[in-house]
Design a protein around this motif. Structure first.
Motif, PDB file in Angstrom:
ATOM      1  N   PRO A 213       1.081  17.534  36.856  1.00  0.00           N
ATOM      2  CA  PRO A 213      -0.203  17.720  37.654  1.00  0.00           C
ATOM      3  C   PRO A 213      -1.391  16.758  37.110  1.00  0.00           C
ATOM      4  CG  PRO A 213       0.264  19.708  36.602  1.00  0.00           C
ATOM      5  CD  PRO A 213       1.337  19.057  36.230  1.00  0.00           C
ATOM      6  N   ARG A 214      -2.132  16.396  37.943  1.00  0.00           N
ATOM      7  CA  ARG A 214      -3.268  15.545  37.450  1.00  0.00           C
ATOM      8  C   ARG A 214      -4.413  15.957  38.442  1.00  0.00           C
ATOM      9  NH1 ARG A 214      -3.121  10.520  34.174  1.00  0.00           N
ATOM     10  NH2 ARG A 214      -5.450  10.312  34.616  1.00  0.00           N
ATOM     11  N   VAL A 215      -5.329  16.632  37.940  1.00  0.00           N
ATOM     12  CA  VAL A 215      -6.555  17.125  38.697  1.00  0.00           C
ATOM     13  C   VAL A 215      -7.783  16.587  38.002  1.00  0.00           C
ATOM     14  CG1 VAL A 215      -7.877  18.910  39.623  1.00  0.00           C
ATOM     15  CG2 VAL A 215      -5.234  19.055  39.636  1.00  0.00           C
ATOM     16  N   GLY A 216      -8.747  16.132  38.722  1.00  0.00           N
ATOM     17  CA  GLY A 216     -10.017  15.945  38.209  1.00  0.00           C
ATOM     18  C   GLY A 216     -10.945  14.680  38.931  1.00  0.00           C
ATOM     19  N   LEU A 217     -12.012  14.603  38.174  1.00  0.00           N
ATOM     20  CA  LEU A 217     -12.861  13.481  38.985  1.00  0.00           C
ATOM     21  C   LEU A 217     -12.766  12.302  38.553  1.00  0.00           C
ATOM     22  CD1 LEU A 217     -15.484  13.421  40.269  1.00  0.00           C
ATOM     23  CD2 LEU A 217     -16.797  13.198  38.259  1.00  0.00           C
ATOM     24  N   LEU A 218     -12.460  11.208  39.472  1.00  0.00           N
ATOM     25  CA  LEU A 218     -12.062   9.942  39.188  1.00  0.00           C
ATOM     26  C   LEU A 218     -13.069   8.962  39.054  1.00  0.00           C
ATOM     27  CD1 LEU A 218      -8.596   9.173  41.177  1.00  0.00           C
ATOM     28  CD2 LEU A 218      -8.854   9.762  38.612  1.00  0.00           C
ATOM     29  N   ARG A 219     -14.133   9.118  39.986  1.00  0.00           N
ATOM     30  CA  ARG A 219     -15.286   8.354  40.128  1.00  0.00           C
ATOM     31  C   ARG A 219     -16.679   8.852  40.668  1.00  0.00           C
ATOM     32  NH1 ARG A 219     -12.213   5.807  37.926  1.00  0.00           N
ATOM     33  NH2 ARG A 219     -11.166   3.663  38.128  1.00  0.00           N
ATOM     34  N   GLY A 220     -17.594   8.692  40.465  1.00  0.00           N
ATOM     35  CA  GLY A 220     -18.871   9.433  40.892  1.00  0.00           C
ATOM     36  C   GLY A 220     -19.201  10.522  40.349  1.00  0.00           C
ATOM     37  N   GLY A 221     -20.159  11.445  41.083  1.00  0.00           N
ATOM     38  CA  GLY A 221     -20.665  12.629  40.833  1.00  0.00           C
ATOM     39  C   GLY A 221     -19.546  13.711  41.089  1.00  0.00           C
ATOM     40  N   ALA A 222     -19.603  14.906  40.363  1.00  0.00           N
ATOM     41  CA  ALA A 222     -18.603  15.997  40.881  1.00  0.00           C
ATOM     42  C   ALA A 222     -18.767  16.261  42.385  1.00  0.00           C
ATOM     43  CB  ALA A 222     -18.989  17.295  40.002  1.00  0.00           C
ATOM     44  N   PRO A 223     -17.694  16.808  42.842  1.00  0.00           N
ATOM     45  CA  PRO A 223     -17.636  17.155  44.565  1.00  0.00           C
ATOM     46  C   PRO A 223     -18.794  18.289  44.565  1.00  0.00           C
ATOM     47  CG  PRO A 223     -15.561  17.674  43.266  1.00  0.00           C
ATOM     48  CD  PRO A 223     -16.301  17.064  42.279  1.00  0.00           C
ATOM     49  N   ALA A 224     -19.451  18.342  45.677  1.00  0.00           N
ATOM     50  CA  ALA A 224     -20.314  19.452  45.903  1.00  0.00           C
ATOM     51  C   ALA A 224     -19.705  20.529  46.205  1.00  0.00           C
ATOM     52  CB  ALA A 224     -21.121  19.114  47.322  1.00  0.00           C
ATOM     53  N   ALA A 225     -20.067  21.685  45.933  1.00  0.00           N
ATOM     54  CA  ALA A 225     -19.718  22.831  45.845  1.00  0.00           C
ATOM     55  C   ALA A 225     -19.616  23.579  47.391  1.00  0.00           C
ATOM     56  CB  ALA A 225     -20.310  23.973  45.029  1.00  0.00           C
ATOM     57  N   ASP A 226     -20.718  23.024  48.020  1.00  0.00           N
ATOM     58  CA  ASP A 226     -20.959  23.216  49.368  1.00  0.00           C
ATOM     59  C   ASP A 226     -20.617  22.146  50.375  1.00  0.00           C
ATOM     60  OD1 ASP A 226     -23.028  21.771  48.853  1.00  0.00           O
ATOM     61  OD2 ASP A 226     -24.704  22.824  49.639  1.00  0.00           O
ATOM     62  N   LEU A 227     -19.332  21.432  49.860  1.00  0.00           N
ATOM     63  CA  LEU A 227     -19.183  20.122  50.832  1.00  0.00           C
ATOM     64  C   LEU A 227     -18.667  20.981  52.205  1.00  0.00           C
ATOM     65  CD1 LEU A 227     -18.529  17.216  50.925  1.00  0.00           C
ATOM     66  CD2 LEU A 227     -16.031  17.697  49.962  1.00  0.00           C
ATOM     67  N   VAL A 228     -19.007  19.973  53.245  1.00  0.00           N
ATOM     68  CA  VAL A 228     -18.352  20.403  54.565  1.00  0.00           C
ATOM     69  C   VAL A 228     -18.087  19.375  55.384  1.00  0.00           C
ATOM     70  CG1 VAL A 228     -19.713  21.040  56.704  1.00  0.00           C
ATOM     71  CG2 VAL A 228     -20.094  22.204  54.800  1.00  0.00           C
ATOM     72  N   ALA A 229     -17.029  19.411  56.067  1.00  0.00           N
ATOM     73  CA  ALA A 229     -16.396  18.406  57.001  1.00  0.00           C
ATOM     74  C   ALA A 229     -16.948  18.793  58.198  1.00  0.00           C
ATOM     75  CB  ALA A 229     -15.153  18.646  57.066  1.00  0.00           C
ATOM     76  N   HIS A 230     -17.563  17.714  58.949  1.00  0.00           N
ATOM     77  CA  HIS A 230     -18.414  17.851  60.343  1.00  0.00           C
ATOM     78  C   HIS A 230     -17.242  17.268  61.360  1.00  0.00           C
ATOM     79  CE1 HIS A 230     -21.713  17.730  57.820  1.00  0.00           C
ATOM     80  NE2 HIS A 230     -22.482  18.471  58.427  1.00  0.00           N
ATOM     81  N   GLU A 231     -16.884  17.939  62.291  1.00  0.00           N
ATOM     82  CA  GLU A 231     -15.885  17.432  63.349  1.00  0.00           C
ATOM     83  C   GLU A 231     -16.450  18.262  64.661  1.00  0.00           C
ATOM     84  OE1 GLU A 231     -11.720  17.776  62.559  1.00  0.00           O
ATOM     85  OE2 GLU A 231     -11.769  19.181  64.133  1.00  0.00           O
ATOM     86  N   ALA A 232     -16.622  17.353  65.833  1.00  0.00           N
ATOM     87  CA  ALA A 232     -16.781  17.974  67.288  1.00  0.00           C
ATOM     88  C   ALA A 232     -17.858  19.028  67.189  1.00  0.00           C
ATOM     89  CB  ALA A 232     -15.620  18.617  67.606  1.00  0.00           C
ATOM     90  N   GLY A 233     -18.835  18.574  66.446  1.00  0.00           N
ATOM     91  CA  GLY A 233     -20.068  19.856  66.318  1.00  0.00           C
ATOM     92  C   GLY A 233     -19.959  21.050  65.404  1.00  0.00           C
ATOM     93  N   PHE A 234     -18.680  20.953  64.789  1.00  0.00           N
ATOM     94  CA  PHE A 234     -18.413  22.242  64.027  1.00  0.00           C
ATOM     95  C   PHE A 234     -18.514  21.881  62.591  1.00  0.00           C
ATOM     96  CE2 PHE A 234     -16.052  23.294  67.960  1.00  0.00           C
ATOM     97  CZ  PHE A 234     -16.591  24.528  68.088  1.00  0.00           C
ATOM     98  N   ARG A 235     -18.811  22.911  61.734  1.00  0.00           N
ATOM     99  CA  ARG A 235     -18.811  22.411  60.050  1.00  0.00           C
ATOM    100  C   ARG A 235     -17.769  23.581  59.356  1.00  0.00           C
ATOM    101  NH1 ARG A 235     -24.050  21.743  58.362  1.00  0.00           N
ATOM    102  NH2 ARG A 235     -24.169  23.595  57.133  1.00  0.00           N
ATOM    103  N   TYR A 236     -17.001  22.711  58.569  1.00  0.00           N
ATOM    104  CA  TYR A 236     -15.837  23.290  57.888  1.00  0.00           C
ATOM    105  C   TYR A 236     -16.104  23.133  56.471  1.00  0.00           C
ATOM    106  CZ  TYR A 236     -13.598  23.167  62.587  1.00  0.00           C
ATOM    107  OH  TYR A 236     -13.603  23.326  63.977  1.00  0.00           O
TER     108      TYR A 236
END
Ligand code: SAH
Length: 354
Positions: free
Chosen positions: A129-152
């Motif tokens: 297994p390989r897991v971890g940051l490759l580029r840029g800042g750490a992923p946001a803990a409250d990352l959300v996908a926006h789709e069709a007016g919804f937030r996931y």
């Protein structure tokens, strides 16, 4: 280089002696050189093919790169807003990790590239297994996908796959169409994306079942993010829970049945078919008159034809007349090249019972 038995040059493949699939084709053009520039260009072109989907305003999240379907075997990259989560599952993909990361972070508006190469299939390639940051800042803990007016909520570090089931985008639309006024049972709910849509579209009641406590905790969060009442989120084994509901003669008007991959290979098809049959039999029994069942298989080894047969077998014993009123497929960012039909894995049936 790959040559035919006659000695003709067929193209270039990544060779992996540890893998059951020894050679994965990266190009069928004998003159093409598979180098940094080629790999980066494949990624950029794949992302460009999704620009219509992402610029339409309906969503900021899509699969940018889908392995063989985009000419980069073993490379998957999912975009959620400014964050890309990638998964490398083959030795050939591993070889290009840095080039891939550079190409992904260079895409417009990308701030983070995170690797989630912890899928079981890597073992079959002889890769850890390989897991971890490759580029840029750490992923946001409250990352959300926006789709069709919804937030996931997207759990990049702890969620399944790359954190969210982008491949059920079209299904979420279908759920929204069928949900109004119905008593909804969402089996294998994961983070409750279907439940969010059904709740927002006016379902009469909602019961979601999943064996993962963390997924259900995220489902509860998704209720808050979308300001909907998620109904009951029940942790447990789906087979046991469905039998319990059947024994108590419970009825539902809309059942969503989206189990995990039950067949990893053709060798597991028979056993998987039995499990699909059991699940669908239980679901049919729980359908109220006029009830709707949306049922899926995400096993690539199971064709639509076989899946339909298995589900038909499940509807026999309860002696219900069940009609197919629609079919569901993986969405446009998970394309199936005519020359690589193996890319097709997700299929579903929309069924109505008398
Ligand atoms: N429909 C979901 C995705 C489902 S993925 C969506 O659109 O987001 C399959 C889910 O099945 C996972 O969340 C996993 O935790 C759950 N699961 C796996 N085995 C299970 C079992 N035996 N009983 C209940 N849930 C199970």
């Amino acid at each position: 280089m790959v040559r035919s038995a006659e000695g003709d040059t067929l193209g270039w493949a990544a060779y992996s002696p540890e893998s059951q699939i020894r050679a994965r084709m990266w190009t069928f053009e004998p003159d093409v050189v598979v180098d940094d520039a080629f790999v980066a260009a494949q990624v950029t072109a794949a992302a460009a093919r999704r620009s219509g989907l992402l610029s339409g305003g309906a969503t900021d999240s899509a699969r940018l790169v889908f392995s063989e379907a985009d000419g980069v075997p073993g490379v998957v990259a999912d975009r959620y807003g400014d964050t890309i989560v990638c998964q490398l599952t083959t030795a050939g993909a591993d070889r290009w990790r840095e080039v891939l990361a550079d190409a992904l972070v260079a895409l417009p508006g990308v701030a983070t590239v995170y690797e989630r190469s912890d899928a079981d299939v890597r073992e079959r390639e002889g890769l850890g297994p390989r897991v971890g940051l490759l580029r840029g800042g750490a992923p946001a803990a409250d990352l959300v996908a926006h789709e069709a007016g919804f937030r996931y909520a997207v759990d990049v570090e702890g969620g399944h796959k790359t954190g969210f089931y982008l491949d059920q985008r079209d299904a979420r639309t279908a759920v929204g169409m069928w949900a109004p006024g119905r008593r909804v049972l969402n089996v294998f709910s994961y983070t409750g994306a279907f439940t969010v849509v059904a709740a927002a579209r006016g379902a009469a009641s909602l019961l979601s079942i999943d064996s993962s406590g963390p997924a259900l905790a995220t489902a509860a969060r998704n209720g808050g993010l979308n300001d909907v009442d998620m109904g009951e989120l029940r942790e447990g084994d789906a087979f046991t829970a469905l039998r319990g509901l059947r024994d108590r003669a419970q009825q539902f008007d809309l059942i969503l049945l989206d189990p995990p991959k039950l067949a990893n290979s053709e060798g597991q098809l028979e056993k998987a078919s039995r499990a699909y049959k059991d699940l669908n039999l239980l679901a049919v029994k729980l359908l109220a008159p006029g009830g709707v069942l949306l049922t899926w298989s995400c096993s690539g080894a199971m064709t639509m034809e076989l899946f339909q047969k298995v589900v038909a077998g499940a509807a026999l014993a309860p002696r219900r007349t069940v009609r197919i009123v629609g079919r569901l497929h993986q969405p446009s960012d998970h394309p199936v090249p005519l020359a690589f039909p193996e890319a097709e894995y997700l299929k579903g049936l929309v069924l109505v019972a008398d």
